[in-house]
Design an enzyme around this catalytic site. Structure first.
Site, mmCIF file in Angstrom:
data_model
loop_
_atom_site.group_PDB
_atom_site.id
_atom_site.type_symbol
_atom_site.label_atom_id
_atom_site.label_comp_id
_atom_site.label_asym_id
_atom_site.label_seq_id
_atom_site.Cartn_x
_atom_site.Cartn_y
_atom_site.Cartn_z
ATOM 1 C CB THR A 119 -0.999 -0.003 1.276
ATOM 2 O OG1 THR A 119 -1.463 1.239 1.199
ATOM 3 C CG2 THR A 119 -0.232 -0.081 2.390
ATOM 4 C CG HIS A 120 2.907 4.480 -2.789
ATOM 5 N ND1 HIS A 120 4.405 4.642 -2.164
ATOM 6 C CD2 HIS A 120 2.711 5.692 -3.468
ATOM 7 C CE1 HIS A 120 4.680 5.661 -2.505
ATOM 8 N NE2 HIS A 120 3.868 6.432 -3.288
ATOM 9 C CG ASP B 280 6.309 2.483 -4.311
ATOM 10 O OD1 ASP B 280 6.968 3.639 -3.777
ATOM 11 O OD2 ASP B 280 6.129 1.490 -3.644
#
Ligand code: GRF
Length: 204
Positions: A109-110, A146
């Site tokens: 999760t970013h 990412d």
């Protein structure tokens, strides 16, 4: 599904998963079997211990090379035979050993709308850039930073006053959305299964 969650900080995403599972243990479709971290003395590990979960810490500085750290992290994680690994605020880039073993089952999760603002300062970078909306992204991890296939995203408005505190309030607003998004995604992946087709993720 058996989850291993990797943390590096306060662990509020981990806590959201634990709370969702506790609220519906048979229906959620997943259980956290262990929590790993790249450092000790963080609240995320306290949350795991409070929940009675096994924990492991793999510090880069405890290994002569990064590759050996990667091997150690892979072995420590594999010991719990996870179906899914959730990187929730884990602030290290896993290596090729970890990806070889868990690629396709590792989500992150970013706190930004990828592909915008990847890396360790996504909240601050979006704010500095003058973005009017930002948010969070849950994605599969690939060999980039990412850059893996996106599973879900949530949008958060940027406010003028966010410039006053370096993004702290903005990050908290993002984390409120992020926790809900992660709980929803992990549950759906666990219950429904999924297919990764190039850059697309299909959850039946
Ligand atoms: C999350 O916003 C995550 O996206 C970012 O750091 C934060 C971790 O928060 N990498 P927590 O440790 O889950 O509270």
């Amino acid at each position: 599904a058996r989850l291993v969650v990797l943390v590096s900080g306060s662990g509020t995403n981990l806590q959201a998963l634990l709370d969702a599972i506790a609220a519906d243990p048979s229906g959620y479709g997943a259980e956290v079997v262990a929590v790993g971290a790249d450092r000790g003395g963080i609240v995320g590990l306290e949350r795991a211990e409070r929940a009675g979960l096994p924990v492991f810490v793999c510090r880069v500085k405890d290994h002569p090379t990064r590759a050996e750290w990667d091997l150690a992290l892979t072995a420590a994680t594999a010991a719990y035979e996870p179906d899914l690994i959730v990187s929730a605020g884990f602030m290290k880039i896993v290596g090729k050993e970890f990806l070889a073993r868990f690629g396709g089952r590792l989500i992150n999760t970013h706190p930004a709308l990828l592909p915008s603002f990847p890396g360790a300062h996504g909240v601050r970078d979006a704010l500095a850039y003058g973005a009017k909306v930002t948010g969070c992204t849950v994605h599969f991890v690939d060999d980039g930073v990412d850059t893996g296939p996106i599973i879900a995203q949530g949008v958060v408005e940027v406010r003028d006053e966010d410039d006053d505190d370096g993004g702290a309030a903005l990050h908290e607003r993002i984390k409120e959305v992020e926790r809900r998004l992660l709980v929803d995604v992990v549950g759906r992946l666990a219950r429904n299964g999924y297919r990764i087709e190039g850059r697309k993720v299909r959850i039946p």
